[in-house]
Enzyme design. Structure first.
Site, PDB file in Angstrom:
ATOM      1  N   ILE A  36       5.916  16.151  -3.552  1.00 45.26           N
ATOM      2  CA  ILE A  36       5.040  17.297  -3.846  1.00 45.26           C
ATOM      3  C   ILE A  36       5.760  18.623  -3.615  1.00 45.26           C
ATOM      4  O   ILE A  36       5.340  19.653  -4.098  1.00 45.26           O
ATOM      5  CB  ILE A  36       3.713  17.270  -3.040  1.00 45.26           C
ATOM      6  CG1 ILE A  36       3.990  16.997  -1.555  1.00 45.26           C
ATOM      7  CG2 ILE A  36       2.751  16.257  -3.621  1.00 45.26           C
ATOM      8  CD1 ILE A  36       2.777  17.258  -0.678  1.00 45.26           C
ATOM      9  N   TYR A 143      -4.406   4.684   9.059  1.00 48.03           N
ATOM     10  CA  TYR A 143      -3.108   4.368   8.452  1.00 48.03           C
ATOM     11  C   TYR A 143      -2.931   2.848   8.344  1.00 48.03           C
ATOM     12  O   TYR A 143      -2.563   2.323   7.287  1.00 48.03           O
ATOM     13  CB  TYR A 143      -2.010   4.984   9.325  1.00 48.03           C
ATOM     14  CG  TYR A 143      -0.600   4.681   8.897  1.00 48.03           C
ATOM     15  CD1 TYR A 143      -0.092   5.167   7.701  1.00 48.03           C
ATOM     16  CD2 TYR A 143       0.246   3.936   9.723  1.00 48.03           C
ATOM     17  CE1 TYR A 143       1.219   4.906   7.330  1.00 48.03           C
ATOM     18  CE2 TYR A 143       1.554   3.675   9.362  1.00 48.03           C
ATOM     19  CZ  TYR A 143       2.039   4.159   8.160  1.00 48.03           C
ATOM     20  OH  TYR A 143       3.334   3.904   7.798  1.00 48.03           O
TER      21      TYR A 143
HETATM   22  N1  SER Z   1       6.599   4.944  12.104  1.00 47.91           N
HETATM   23  C1  SER Z   1       5.290   4.859  11.531  1.00 47.91           C
HETATM   24  C2  SER Z   1       4.325   5.677  12.281  1.00 47.91           C
HETATM   25  O1  SER Z   1       4.548   5.904  13.446  1.00 47.91           O
HETATM   26  C3  SER Z   1       4.837   3.430  11.526  1.00 47.91           C
HETATM   27  O2  SER Z   1       4.792   2.948  10.241  1.00 47.91           O
HETATM   28  O3  SER Z   1       3.350   6.080  11.744  1.00 47.91           O
END
Ligand code: SER
Length: 319
Positions: A36, A143
């Protein structure tokens, strides 16, 4: 036919080093980096770069139509800590971005696509030591939820539409050429820069938080190996466990003190501790070893020596 490579989210921690490697392998003219916004890194000044938002279908169609990529690396995502600050956008970018790119790959006949997963697919109910490939997956971060849904989506798109998708579950990634942004494992990069600059570091994770980690050189090699392996070797179309090394902040500080004896580590724990507490200590990657020959090169001591030497010699810590 010569390969044409498109990297989405190229200016992040993984993308920067991956693009540098891809330019060497395929020639800079055959690699298109996109994000982006353009980062300052020299990698992007020397090669093709274009602005591309993975939520913008018109931009995606334009880019895929123009470049006709044969291999795509879709790295655009919010990491764990940033996604916790804005869960709705974390879901939107990580999921809608994936839907858009997978559909474009089908529409434009992309041969292979790499999609990154993470140790964040695991959660508090997952066995924490030598976490197996197939195990309880109950992530409690947005996430992790997007990464788990994404893994299922990879497997589905492969089975239903034949999309040749390959994926690995990255541990915390540690490299000297690029900085992480918004992750829970970021301390393990920052600590080297601060150790060289000031001789001290304040960790946001507590002393005993053991997490799976990996040197970026290993991570980039794993990414290229899984993407370029013959299709019949990639038996898992969700995502492979891969392991490098595992340590906690105290063990990392001890290893750093072998090079910088007066290094001091302090603690100021923040909300990222909760995220880290939900993730495993170590990973069993035997399936990746068996299927496509994964093998790490960096354990803790070698990783520490390599990071300090390279950050010092490139003066990156002054920046
Ligand atoms: N390193 C990443 C994080 O801390 C893990 O996928 O979000």
């Amino acid at each position: 036919m010569a390969e044409k490579i498109l990297v989405l989210g190229a200016c992040g921690q993984v993308g920067t080093e991956l693009v540098e490697n891809l330019q060497k392998i395929y020639g800079a003219a055959n690699v298109i980096a996109s994000d982006i916004r353009k980062s300052e890194s020299a990698v992007f000044q020397n090669g093709n770069f274009e602005i591309l938002n993975v939520l913008d279908k018109a931009q995606i169609a334009n880019s895929f139509g123009k470049h006709k990529p044969t291999i795509v690396y879709h790295l655009a995502a919010l990491l764990s800590a940033t996604a916790e600050e804005n869960p709705k956008f974390g879901w939107e970018l990580n999921m809608d971005g994936t839907f858009n790119i997978f559909d474009a790959c089908l529409e434009y006949g992309v041969k292979r696509i790499f999609w990154p997963s993470s140790i964040a697919v695991f959660g508090p109910t997952t066995p924490a030591v030598l976490t197996p490939q197939s195990t309880i997956l109950e992530p409690n971060t947005i996430y992790g939820i997007t990464k788990l849904a994404g893994e299922r989506y990879c497997e589905y798109y492969n089975a239903r539409y034949g999309l040749d998708v390959r994926s690995i579950r990255y541990p915390g990634l540690i490299g000297w050429k690029s900085l992480p942004g918004g992750g829970t494992t970021d301390y393990a990069v920052d600590i080297f820069h601060q150790a060289l600059k000031t001789g001290t570091y304040t960790s946001f994770l507590n002393d005993s938080t053991t997490l799976p980690m990996m040197h970026m050189e290993d991570a980039v090699r794993a990414t290229l190996e899984v993407t370029n392996a013959p299709s019949d070797k990639i038996k898992l179309r969700s995502s492979y466990n891969i392991a490098g090394t595992s340590f906690n902040p105290e063990e990392l500080a001890t290893a750093i003190r072998k090079h910088i004896p007066n290094f001091t580590l302090e603690y100021a724990i923040d909300s990222r501790q909760n995220i880290a507490d939900s993730w495993p200590d170590s990973i069993d990657d035997s399936v990746a070893r068996k299927d496509w020959g994964w093998n790490e090169k960096y354990q803790l001591e070698k990783l520490v020596a390599n990071m300090l030497e390279n950050i010092q010699s490139t003066n990156a810590f002054k920046g």
